[in-house]
Design a protein around this motif. Sequence first.
Motif, PDB file in Angstrom:
ATOM      1  N   SER A 157      -2.370  -0.115 -12.722  1.00  0.00           N
ATOM      2  CA  SER A 157      -1.992   0.781 -13.816  1.00  0.00           C
ATOM      3  C   SER A 157      -2.745   0.433 -15.094  1.00  0.00           C
ATOM      4  O   SER A 157      -3.120   1.325 -15.868  1.00  0.00           O
ATOM      5  CB  SER A 157      -0.479   0.749 -14.054  1.00  0.00           C
ATOM      6  N   ALA A 158      -2.987  -0.864 -15.323  1.00  0.00           N
ATOM      7  CA  ALA A 158      -3.764  -1.262 -16.498  1.00  0.00           C
ATOM      8  C   ALA A 158      -5.232  -0.881 -16.329  1.00  0.00           C
ATOM      9  O   ALA A 158      -5.881  -0.392 -17.267  1.00  0.00           O
ATOM     10  CB  ALA A 158      -3.634  -2.764 -16.723  1.00  0.00           C
ATOM     11  N   ARG A 159      -5.750  -1.074 -15.129  1.00  0.00           N
ATOM     12  CA  ARG A 159      -7.171  -0.822 -14.875  1.00  0.00           C
ATOM     13  C   ARG A 159      -7.507   0.662 -15.010  1.00  0.00           C
ATOM     14  O   ARG A 159      -8.568   1.033 -15.520  1.00  0.00           O
ATOM     15  CB  ARG A 159      -7.518  -1.331 -13.468  1.00  0.00           C
ATOM     16  N   TYR A 160      -6.592   1.521 -14.537  1.00  0.00           N
ATOM     17  CA  TYR A 160      -6.847   2.965 -14.580  1.00  0.00           C
ATOM     18  C   TYR A 160      -6.018   3.673 -15.649  1.00  0.00           C
ATOM     19  O   TYR A 160      -5.938   4.895 -15.653  1.00  0.00           O
ATOM     20  CB  TYR A 160      -6.624   3.573 -13.191  1.00  0.00           C
ATOM     21  N   ARG A 161      -5.413   2.888 -16.529  1.00  0.00           N
ATOM     22  CA  ARG A 161      -4.686   3.400 -17.693  1.00  0.00           C
ATOM     23  C   ARG A 161      -3.669   4.469 -17.290  1.00  0.00           C
ATOM     24  O   ARG A 161      -3.682   5.595 -17.781  1.00  0.00           O
ATOM     25  CB  ARG A 161      -5.675   3.936 -18.731  1.00  0.00           C
ATOM     26  N   ILE A 162      -2.788   4.070 -16.381  1.00  0.00           N
ATOM     27  CA  ILE A 162      -1.747   4.976 -15.895  1.00  0.00           C
ATOM     28  C   ILE A 162      -0.460   4.688 -16.649  1.00  0.00           C
ATOM     29  O   ILE A 162       0.077   3.578 -16.592  1.00  0.00           O
ATOM     30  CB  ILE A 162      -1.523   4.808 -14.377  1.00  0.00           C
ATOM     31  N   ASP A 163       0.027   5.683 -17.352  1.00  0.00           N
ATOM     32  CA  ASP A 163       1.252   5.555 -18.132  1.00  0.00           C
ATOM     33  C   ASP A 163       2.444   5.966 -17.271  1.00  0.00           C
ATOM     34  O   ASP A 163       2.430   7.026 -16.644  1.00  0.00           O
ATOM     35  CB  ASP A 163       1.174   6.445 -19.373  1.00  0.00           C
ATOM     36  N   GLY A 164       3.462   5.128 -17.254  1.00  0.00           N
ATOM     37  CA  GLY A 164       4.657   5.414 -16.471  1.00  0.00           C
ATOM     38  C   GLY A 164       5.080   4.191 -15.689  1.00  0.00           C
ATOM     39  O   GLY A 164       4.345   3.207 -15.595  1.00  0.00           O
ATOM     40  N   GLU A 165       6.267   4.260 -15.128  1.00  0.00           N
ATOM     41  CA  GLU A 165       6.819   3.136 -14.380  1.00  0.00           C
ATOM     42  C   GLU A 165       6.824   3.438 -12.888  1.00  0.00           C
ATOM     43  O   GLU A 165       7.044   4.580 -12.471  1.00  0.00           O
ATOM     44  CB  GLU A 165       8.250   2.841 -14.836  1.00  0.00           C
ATOM     45  N   LEU A 166       6.574   2.403 -12.106  1.00  0.00           N
ATOM     46  CA  LEU A 166       6.758   2.505 -10.661  1.00  0.00           C
ATOM     47  C   LEU A 166       8.230   2.196 -10.399  1.00  0.00           C
ATOM     48  O   LEU A 166       8.624   1.042 -10.271  1.00  0.00           O
ATOM     49  CB  LEU A 166       5.840   1.517  -9.938  1.00  0.00           C
ATOM     50  N   VAL A 167       9.034   3.249 -10.371  1.00  0.00           N
ATOM     51  CA  VAL A 167      10.489   3.076 -10.329  1.00  0.00           C
ATOM     52  C   VAL A 167      10.925   2.401  -9.038  1.00  0.00           C
ATOM     53  O   VAL A 167      11.789   1.515  -9.036  1.00  0.00           O
ATOM     54  CB  VAL A 167      11.189   4.442 -10.495  1.00  0.00           C
ATOM     55  N   THR A 168      10.332   2.803  -7.933  1.00  0.00           N
ATOM     56  CA  THR A 168      10.659   2.223  -6.633  1.00  0.00           C
ATOM     57  C   THR A 168       9.523   1.305  -6.214  1.00  0.00           C
ATOM     58  O   THR A 168       8.390   1.757  -6.026  1.00  0.00           O
ATOM     59  CB  THR A 168      10.857   3.326  -5.575  1.00  0.00           C
ATOM     60  N   ILE A 169       9.831   0.025  -6.073  1.00  0.00           N
ATOM     61  CA  ILE A 169       8.787  -0.968  -5.791  1.00  0.00           C
ATOM     62  C   ILE A 169       8.655  -1.130  -4.279  1.00  0.00           C
ATOM     63  O   ILE A 169       9.279  -1.993  -3.657  1.00  0.00           O
ATOM     64  CB  ILE A 169       9.111  -2.320  -6.458  1.00  0.00           C
ATOM     65  N   THR A 170       7.861  -0.260  -3.671  1.00  0.00           N
ATOM     66  CA  THR A 170       7.605  -0.341  -2.233  1.00  0.00           C
ATOM     67  C   THR A 170       6.125  -0.093  -1.982  1.00  0.00           C
ATOM     68  O   THR A 170       5.413   0.443  -2.839  1.00  0.00           O
ATOM     69  CB  THR A 170       8.408   0.713  -1.444  1.00  0.00           C
ATOM     70  N   ASP A 171       5.678  -0.459  -0.784  1.00  0.00           N
ATOM     71  CA  ASP A 171       4.274  -0.228  -0.451  1.00  0.00           C
ATOM     72  C   ASP A 171       3.951   1.263  -0.403  1.00  0.00           C
ATOM     73  O   ASP A 171       2.879   1.696  -0.843  1.00  0.00           O
ATOM     74  CB  ASP A 171       3.911  -0.906   0.872  1.00  0.00           C
ATOM     75  N   GLY A 172       4.865   2.089   0.105  1.00  0.00           N
ATOM     76  CA  GLY A 172       4.609   3.525   0.161  1.00  0.00           C
ATOM     77  C   GLY A 172       4.496   4.145  -1.217  1.00  0.00           C
ATOM     78  O   GLY A 172       3.661   5.032  -1.448  1.00  0.00           O
TER      79      GLY A 172
END
Length: 222
Positions: A157-172
């Motif tokens: 997310s830092a590398r590609y400057r993605i704003d937002g949260e990964l709410v569900t922490i899973t591989d999928g």
Amino acid sequence: MTHYIGVDIAGASNTWFTSLTPTDDGLSIAVSPHIAALTEIITFVDDHDVVAACIDAQLTIAPSDNTGFRSADTELRSLLPNEFQNWVASINSLMAVPVRGRLLADSITASVATIIETHPRASLYFGTPEELQNSIANYKGGPNAAECTRRLWDDWSARYRIDGELVTITDGSLDSIICATVAYLCHTSPAQLYRLRHNAPARVGHGPFYVLSPAARPKQGM
């Protein structure tokens, strides 16, 4: 609003879908990664301006692919270290995944200009520095999988400057984000991608097959 969608295809109870939209300084999560039916994804595509879709499933096949490994799969395996080559599975071993992937691609082709295939785990390997290699090896059910996923998400997310949260922490969940990022890069920065070629005659399906470029793998600490 322009959408780049990513779909991590598995069975009906474990197919993950997300959408990224461009912002002035990067990307934003427009649709949080979640488990979705193919019909939900098709409806989303019909109702929104989706310019590119990237799917984690084999989207092409040829009568000559007797072993289930396409030339693109063999090439990808050769680019990975020996201990990670088993990440690339044959079509024959995945049963419903290629069928569901091509069904989705067929269903959205009239609405989406760009439909491509990727391998999220390989893209993670090529797109993150060496110090995260252990996390890549273990985020799919290994020791401390959730912690590994979180580390990978923080870097990606830092590398590609993605704003937002990964709410569900899973591989999928993470894999669907990787897919959507590759869809975005295909349109905006294709030089960052590497094309894997399925050279068999009489091949059918959708593509091409892209991963992050191995030549651009970040150096340690970068």
